[in-house]
Design a protein around this motif. Sequence first.
Motif: not given
Length: 524
Positions: A218, A250-251, A243-244, A254, A24
């Motif tokens: 997600i 952002g995903i 993902a926080r 990542t 994470c």
Amino acid sequence: MEYNHADLFEGVADAIGDRVAVVCGDRRLTYAELDEHANRLAHHLESAGVRPGQHVAMQLYNGVEYAAALLAALKIRAVPINVNYRYVESELLYIYKDSDSVALLYDVEFEDRVAATVPEAPKLTHLIAVGGAPSIDGAVPYDEALAAQPGTRGFPARSADDTYIIYTGGTTGMPKGVMWSTEQMLLAFWNPTFPRPEKPEDVVDLARNGGPMIMMPIAPLMHGAAQMATWIAWFMGATLVYARKFDAAGIWRTIEREKVNSLTITGDAMAIPMAEELARGGYDTSSLLAFVSTGAILTGTVRDRIQGLLPNTMILDRFGSTESGSTAEATAGSTPEKGLKFAPDVENVTVLDDALQPVKPGSGVIGQVARTGYIAHGYYNDPEKTARTFPVVDGKRWLLTGDIATVEEDGTIAVYGRGSQAINTGGEKVFPEEVEAVLKGHPGVYDAVVTSVPDERWGNRVAAVIQPSGERPSAEELDAHCRKELSGYKVPRVYAFVPEMKRSPAGKADYRWAKQVAGEADGG
């Protein structure tokens, strides 16, 4: 070893301890490191007086702490309780009290709401603050809690009948805690691409022999779909990526950085912003083999757009519920607009008619999707709802899912929608999912939720809450678009336009809010 998630994780950690278990952001823990981390938290909970069978609540964003908290609770035979982090004080008080939680792990970002609510929940006596120093008197900083405890195990023997609870619902009423035994849950949510284990040790063998799969759910871990995806990944020996918070850019970054192979989302609410971001370009998605929606179905237009952007990736729709586990997969070409059909991939799934008898394939009789065998055993603190939802017929216990459906000649199940959301207008039933799917096919619609408003003549009229995409379409445009695809009685008579749709963190529609917005637009 038992069919118990804590037993099985410890077995996997012993077998593949050096393999990365969770990622994470910039944090990475191997299976052995995560096991030690969870041991420390489990010992802290024990030292705070948490006993087997008691409930530990988690009001957290995704991350290592949430994963460790799930494991820690189960290690000491306590019960994890998921808390929606968007809840306001009255909703938090409901779930704190309804769940009978005695301990709470919370992100310090939520401290104002926690501080205002906890004094009214007398059973909730121990607080652990994650991500910073707490200001609530008596709350323990997470890092301090772990530092004071050993990383070894030494826990009492567990059982396959230990309880696991997932709170679900809340779109039309307050959520209810779905109760499972760990064995039933494990087997109900088992990855259908592998045969079910014949003994617990088979799970460890599967993980030991698994390849270097990278999997990324997600949805927030306060949603059952993400928790189940977590266990599926670990029991395959995979690396789990979180993902926080949900952020489409952002995903994709990542996915590119971690070389993610399998992505799990929940429906259009996540798929649409992810597709828009991907369309802007600049992301390497060559590692992505599967794009899976579970907990909410993709509409055809959204699915087609994603497939066009990811031509070499399998796009899959899974059907199931918190009470039933994962039960079926959408058939090829099946969409809410064209008619939703699922092929059961587990035994004991059928449609029961009003007399709770199986619907004969091809008869056209309408009933409810039902499952027996591996199912939840009820709702926490709600025996009446348990009795209605889990009837016993001819000595066999069934789950009635609430999904209205029939069985086709070939054995596939044609699902029309949720019975609880069906709109009765002039004696005709309208299922919101079908109308929502058609509306989302209009280029001026970013998102849509369909509900009803009262009507003196027809009882109810169909109403739609719309989040536009760019310039707002007119009601006349939307009406003409819908009439090409829908019978007249299904076409919305009221449109309400909003700058942003209100959905749960997992993407589920908030029908209570939508009904209020539609009523205001109708002058009610």
